[in-house]
Design a protein around this motif. Structure first.
Motif, PDB file in Angstrom:
ATOM      1  N   LYS A 199       0.837  -1.201   0.000  1.00 12.41           N
ATOM      2  CA  LYS A 199       0.000   0.000   0.000  1.00 12.41           C
ATOM      3  C   LYS A 199       0.879   1.261   0.000  1.00 12.41           C
ATOM      4  N   GLN A 200       1.963   1.206   0.761  1.00 10.48           N
ATOM      5  CA  GLN A 200       2.883   2.342   0.826  1.00 10.48           C
ATOM      6  C   GLN A 200       3.735   2.468  -0.429  1.00 10.48           C
ATOM      7  N   GLY A 201       3.852   1.387  -1.181  1.00 14.46           N
ATOM      8  CA  GLY A 201       4.681   1.405  -2.382  1.00 14.46           C
ATOM      9  C   GLY A 201       4.022   2.200  -3.492  1.00 14.46           C
ATOM     10  N   ARG A 202       4.749   2.346  -4.591  1.00 17.43           N
ATOM     11  CA  ARG A 202       4.246   3.179  -5.676  1.00 17.43           C
ATOM     12  C   ARG A 202       3.636   2.357  -6.815  1.00 17.43           C
ATOM     13  N   ILE A 203       3.700   1.053  -6.690  1.00 13.51           N
ATOM     14  CA  ILE A 203       3.184   0.192  -7.757  1.00 13.51           C
ATOM     15  C   ILE A 203       1.754  -0.208  -7.433  1.00 13.51           C
ATOM     16  N   GLU A 204       0.843   0.095  -8.338  1.00 10.98           N
ATOM     17  CA  GLU A 204      -0.554  -0.330  -8.185  1.00 10.98           C
ATOM     18  C   GLU A 204      -0.567  -1.851  -8.264  1.00 10.98           C
ATOM     19  N   ASN A 205      -1.206  -2.518  -7.300  1.00  8.02           N
ATOM     20  CA  ASN A 205      -1.197  -3.978  -7.326  1.00  8.02           C
ATOM     21  C   ASN A 205      -2.462  -4.556  -6.709  1.00  8.02           C
ATOM     22  N   ASP A 206      -2.726  -5.783  -7.096  1.00  6.90           N
ATOM     23  CA  ASP A 206      -3.771  -6.585  -6.467  1.00  6.90           C
ATOM     24  C   ASP A 206      -3.039  -7.713  -5.754  1.00  6.90           C
ATOM     25  N   LEU A 207      -3.138  -7.725  -4.433  1.00 12.47           N
ATOM     26  CA  LEU A 207      -2.474  -8.758  -3.641  1.00 12.47           C
ATOM     27  C   LEU A 207      -3.488  -9.844  -3.312  1.00 12.47           C
ATOM     28  N   HIS A 208      -3.234 -11.036  -3.815  1.00 14.22           N
ATOM     29  CA  HIS A 208      -4.079 -12.197  -3.552  1.00 14.22           C
ATOM     30  C   HIS A 208      -3.356 -13.041  -2.511  1.00 14.22           C
ATOM     31  N   VAL A 209      -4.086 -13.548  -1.529  1.00 16.59           N
ATOM     32  CA  VAL A 209      -3.460 -14.286  -0.439  1.00 16.59           C
ATOM     33  C   VAL A 209      -4.082 -15.671  -0.309  1.00 16.59           C
ATOM     34  N   VAL A 210      -3.222 -16.678  -0.225  1.00 18.03           N
ATOM     35  CA  VAL A 210      -3.645 -18.036   0.120  1.00 18.03           C
ATOM     36  C   VAL A 210      -2.755 -18.488   1.273  1.00 18.03           C
ATOM     37  N   SER A 211      -3.256 -19.418   2.091  1.00 19.87           N
ATOM     38  CA  SER A 211      -2.539 -19.740   3.320  1.00 19.87           C
ATOM     39  C   SER A 211      -1.869 -21.106   3.355  1.00 19.87           C
ATOM     40  N   ASP A 212      -1.920 -21.857   2.253  1.00 12.92           N
ATOM     41  CA  ASP A 212      -1.179 -23.120   2.241  1.00 12.92           C
ATOM     42  C   ASP A 212      -0.825 -23.499   0.807  1.00 12.92           C
ATOM     43  N   GLY A 213       0.023 -24.514   0.690  1.00  6.34           N
ATOM     44  CA  GLY A 213       0.524 -24.918  -0.615  1.00  6.34           C
ATOM     45  C   GLY A 213      -0.542 -25.489  -1.537  1.00  6.34           C
ATOM     46  N   ILE A 214      -1.495 -26.198  -0.971  1.00  7.41           N
ATOM     47  CA  ILE A 214      -2.567 -26.781  -1.792  1.00  7.41           C
ATOM     48  C   ILE A 214      -3.413 -25.663  -2.403  1.00  7.41           C
ATOM     49  N   GLU A 215      -3.746 -24.660  -1.585  1.00 10.40           N
ATOM     50  CA  GLU A 215      -4.502 -23.507  -2.097  1.00 10.40           C
ATOM     51  C   GLU A 215      -3.702 -22.759  -3.160  1.00 10.40           C
ATOM     52  N   ALA A 216      -2.398 -22.634  -2.947  1.00 10.79           N
ATOM     53  CA  ALA A 216      -1.551 -21.925  -3.910  1.00 10.79           C
ATOM     54  C   ALA A 216      -1.623 -22.594  -5.273  1.00 10.79           C
ATOM     55  N   LEU A 217      -1.502 -23.914  -5.293  1.00  7.61           N
ATOM     56  CA  LEU A 217      -1.553 -24.630  -6.575  1.00  7.61           C
ATOM     57  C   LEU A 217      -2.943 -24.559  -7.198  1.00  7.61           C
ATOM     58  N   ALA A 218      -3.993 -24.580  -6.366  1.00 12.00           N
ATOM     59  CA  ALA A 218      -5.355 -24.426  -6.888  1.00 12.00           C
ATOM     60  C   ALA A 218      -5.515 -23.045  -7.527  1.00 12.00           C
ATOM     61  N   PHE A 219      -4.982 -22.008  -6.885  1.00  5.44           N
ATOM     62  CA  PHE A 219      -5.043 -20.646  -7.417  1.00  5.44           C
ATOM     63  C   PHE A 219      -4.314 -20.586  -8.764  1.00  5.44           C
ATOM     64  N   LEU A 220      -3.113 -21.117  -8.795  1.00  3.53           N
ATOM     65  CA  LEU A 220      -2.281 -21.036  -9.995  1.00  3.53           C
ATOM     66  C   LEU A 220      -2.834 -21.835 -11.168  1.00  3.53           C
ATOM     67  N   THR A 221      -3.518 -22.937 -10.858  1.00  2.00           N
ATOM     68  CA  THR A 221      -4.085 -23.769 -11.935  1.00  2.00           C
ATOM     69  C   THR A 221      -5.571 -23.494 -12.140  1.00  2.00           C
ATOM     70  N   GLN A 222      -6.078 -22.474 -11.449  1.00  2.00           N
ATOM     71  CA  GLN A 222      -7.471 -22.029 -11.574  1.00  2.00           C
ATOM     72  C   GLN A 222      -8.463 -23.167 -11.332  1.00  2.00           C
TER      73      GLN A 222
END
Length: 153
Positions: A32-55
């Motif tokens: 938020k303090q940085g200068r780059i506009e971004n959308d930060l998506h958060v997942v809390s474990d490795g299984i969720e991360a792979l589900a996010f990445l593989t949609q």
């Protein structure tokens, strides 16, 4: 003059894979303090991360991240397993992965780079230093580095 990979009006898509609920708001604050506009998506474990990445499942409409911030110590699949699967996938392997972890173990550093992590950062304990670290790599990765364009499947 070359065309930028992402129009400046489009926010950077960042996936944070982090199971420590205390580090998530610190990371959000840093971006938020940085200068780059971004959308930060958060997942809390490795299984969720792979589900996010593989949609998969609830992440069917998830965007392709421009950058992944990956903790190593995760429930389910740990960060090394996620990194290995990610870098074995021809569609996802070009996404830069920054390991952002509390581990200072040399073997974790070595293994992360062997699994093709793009960078390894140890989380500072001090909240202000943590925010400064996140802002520094944000500036580097989104202002200095040229990121790969999305590849069509």
């Amino acid at each position: 003059m070359s065309k930028p990979e992402r129009p400046q009006s489009e926010p950077a898509q960042i996936l944070l894979v982090e199971d420590n609920p205390g580090d998530v708001p610190l990371t959000r604050e840093a971006f938020k303090q940085g200068r780059i506009e971004n959308d930060l998506h958060v997942v809390s474990d490795g299984i969720e991360a792979l589900a996010f990445l593989t949609q998969q499942g609830e992440y069917a409409d998830a965007p392709r991240p421009d950058l992944i911030l990956l903790d190593l110590n995760l429930p389910g699949k740990d960060g090394e397993e996620v990194l290995e699967e990610l870098k074995d996938d021809p569609v996802l392997r070009s996404i830069p992965v920054i390991v952002l972890t509390s581990s200072r173990a040399e073997e974790d550093v070595v293994t992360s780079y062997e699994l093709h992590a793009n960078a390894y950062l140890t989380k500072p304990v001090d909240p202000d230093e943590f925010i400064e670290t996140v802002r520094a790599f944000e500036k580097f990765w989104f202002s200095v580095v040229r990121l790969p364009p999305e590849v069509d499947n």
